[in-house]
Structure formats: C-alpha cells, structure tokens
Design a protein around this motif. Structure first.
Motif, PDB file in Angstrom:
ATOM      1  N   LEU A  92      59.664 103.601  47.024  1.00 42.18           N
ATOM      2  CA  LEU A  92      60.330 102.688  46.097  1.00 42.18           C
ATOM      3  C   LEU A  92      61.713 102.301  46.607  1.00 42.18           C
ATOM      4  O   LEU A  92      62.124 101.142  46.479  1.00 42.18           O
ATOM      5  CB  LEU A  92      60.427 103.358  44.720  1.00 42.18           C
ATOM      6  CG  LEU A  92      60.734 102.485  43.522  1.00 42.18           C
ATOM      7  CD1 LEU A  92      59.797 101.286  43.419  1.00 42.18           C
ATOM      8  CD2 LEU A  92      60.669 103.317  42.250  1.00 42.18           C
ATOM      9  N   GLU A  95      61.945  99.294  48.693  1.00 45.35           N
ATOM     10  CA  GLU A  95      61.738  98.009  48.014  1.00 45.35           C
ATOM     11  C   GLU A  95      62.977  97.486  47.293  1.00 45.35           C
ATOM     12  O   GLU A  95      62.959  96.384  46.765  1.00 45.35           O
ATOM     13  CB  GLU A  95      60.586  98.144  47.012  1.00 45.35           C
ATOM     14  CG  GLU A  95      59.270  98.554  47.642  1.00 45.35           C
ATOM     15  CD  GLU A  95      58.803  97.592  48.723  1.00 45.35           C
ATOM     16  OE1 GLU A  95      58.922  96.359  48.524  1.00 45.35           O
ATOM     17  OE2 GLU A  95      58.329  98.066  49.764  1.00 45.35           O
ATOM     18  N   VAL A  96      64.032  98.273  47.248  1.00 45.65           N
ATOM     19  CA  VAL A  96      65.249  97.837  46.555  1.00 45.65           C
ATOM     20  C   VAL A  96      66.016  96.901  47.480  1.00 45.65           C
ATOM     21  O   VAL A  96      66.583  97.335  48.489  1.00 45.65           O
ATOM     22  CB  VAL A  96      66.130  99.030  46.134  1.00 45.65           C
ATOM     23  CG1 VAL A  96      67.380  98.541  45.404  1.00 45.65           C
ATOM     24  CG2 VAL A  96      65.342  99.995  45.258  1.00 45.65           C
ATOM     25  N   ALA A 135      71.256  98.914  42.476  1.00 45.79           N
ATOM     26  CA  ALA A 135      69.943  98.331  42.183  1.00 45.79           C
ATOM     27  C   ALA A 135      69.971  97.528  40.882  1.00 45.79           C
ATOM     28  O   ALA A 135      70.776  97.798  39.985  1.00 45.79           O
ATOM     29  CB  ALA A 135      68.902  99.433  42.087  1.00 45.79           C
ATOM     30  N   MET A 139      64.508  97.947  38.682  1.00 45.10           N
ATOM     31  CA  MET A 139      64.298  98.962  39.706  1.00 45.10           C
ATOM     32  C   MET A 139      64.897 100.296  39.267  1.00 45.10           C
ATOM     33  O   MET A 139      64.304 101.351  39.497  1.00 45.10           O
ATOM     34  CB  MET A 139      64.892  98.504  41.035  1.00 45.10           C
ATOM     35  CG  MET A 139      64.478  99.370  42.198  1.00 45.10           C
ATOM     36  SD  MET A 139      62.685  99.458  42.480  1.00 45.10           S
ATOM     37  CE  MET A 139      62.373  97.909  43.287  1.00 45.10           C
ATOM     38  N   LYS A 140      66.066 100.252  38.632  1.00 43.41           N
ATOM     39  CA  LYS A 140      66.658 101.486  38.093  1.00 43.41           C
ATOM     40  C   LYS A 140      65.701 102.140  37.100  1.00 43.41           C
ATOM     41  O   LYS A 140      65.533 103.358  37.097  1.00 43.41           O
ATOM     42  CB  LYS A 140      67.989 101.188  37.389  1.00 43.41           C
ATOM     43  CG  LYS A 140      69.125 100.864  38.299  1.00 43.41           C
ATOM     44  CD  LYS A 140      70.372 100.592  37.451  1.00 43.41           C
ATOM     45  CE  LYS A 140      71.519 100.119  38.289  1.00 43.41           C
ATOM     46  NZ  LYS A 140      72.709  99.801  37.492  1.00 43.41           N
ATOM     47  N   ALA A 142      62.426 101.826  36.955  1.00 43.77           N
ATOM     48  CA  ALA A 142      61.260 102.364  37.665  1.00 43.77           C
ATOM     49  C   ALA A 142      61.581 103.709  38.323  1.00 43.77           C
ATOM     50  O   ALA A 142      60.793 104.654  38.260  1.00 43.77           O
ATOM     51  CB  ALA A 142      60.774 101.361  38.713  1.00 43.77           C
TER      52      ALA A 142
END
Length: 163
Positions: A92, A95-96, A135, A139-140, A142
C-alpha cells in the motif's frame, strides 16, 4: 496461589478469531473461516506450538476479550496474519503518490517496530506518523483499517491518539 492456564485458540490465516477457547468449545471449531473463507489453524506453522487462547485463572478471573496474537510465544515467529498485514501495508505504501522513495523506505522499515513494544517503537511511530501525514485522507483511512488491529498499544497512541 491461583492456578492459571490458556485455552488453545483457532484463528484463520487472515487473523479472524474463530474460537478463542478450543479446549472448552471444541464443538465450535471450524476448518474454514466464515468471514473470509481462509483455512483455520490452532498451532504455530513454524514450531507446532498451540496458539494461546483465552487466559483462565482459578477462581473465575481471566481475560474477557481475546485478540489474535501477532507472534508465537514459543518460537517468536510472526503468525501468517501478521506477515500478510505487513506485506499488504508495504504494498500500500508503494501506491501513495505523495510518498517519495525515501518516505516509502522509512514507512516500511517502521512497520516491524509498530507491531511490538520495544525500545524503538516510539521512534518508529513518530516517523510513521510524520510520513503518513503526507498521504491523502482515503489512503490514510486504508492504512488505518489495515493496521489498527495489528499495531501495538504504544504505537496506536502515538499514530492515532484520538482512537
């Protein structure tokens, strides 16, 4: 002196507790998890030691809630759900979009210290929180959902103090 003992726990490969008291509730055992369909285990995959379940203390005292452990108490190796969570968090981080390669490296290096309480946990949590602040909120969220049940209490209080 009170006598104490642990039941054996049954946990799926993704970390869902399917039975925290196998010794007392063997009729509730299941081969596969009803939440995710993964196989369940009752012992460490590395050393075959039974996974500690609920703690009982003679006289009625003991644990009231049970959480899947991150590591085996006998050999110290991570359980499959711990490894899977760490792997997913590292993926993950890639992906940020707001993370530089240096941020990703620090983020992923911090993960191992976030799930245990050791002398480096606080340092790792501060670094992790600083990088996580870059982020975007989805995203945070997730990352929070992925890690909240795995990080240590010390790390949780630093990274997510309002939780």
């Amino acid at each position: 002196m009170f006598r104490s003992w642990y039941d054996v726990a049954e946990i799926c490969m993704n970390g869902h507790v399917t039975n925290s008291s196998v010794n007392k509730n063997s009729q509730h055992c299941q081969d596969y998890c009803e939440k995710c369909g993964e196989k369940t285990i009752r012992e460490c995959q590395d050393c075959s030691t039974p996974i500690r379940g609920k703690l009982h203390v003679e006289g009625g005292f003991g644990s009231t809630h049970y959480y899947a452990p991150s590591y085996c108490h006998k050999c110290g190796n991570p359980f499959p759900w711990t490894e899977a969570t760490l792997k997913a968090a590292k993926e993950l981080a890639q992906e940020v979009e707001e993370f530089s390669q240096e941020d990703i490296d620090i983020f992923t290096a911090s993960l191992d210290d976030l799930i245990v309480d050791n002398p480096h946990t606080k340092v790792a949590a501060v670094k992790f929180k600083k990088i996580l602040s870059k982020a975007q909120q989805p995203m945070k969220d997730a990352i929070y959902q992925l890690l909240i049940d795995t990080v240590s209490e010390t790390a949780r209080k630093i990274v997510w103090p309002d939780i």
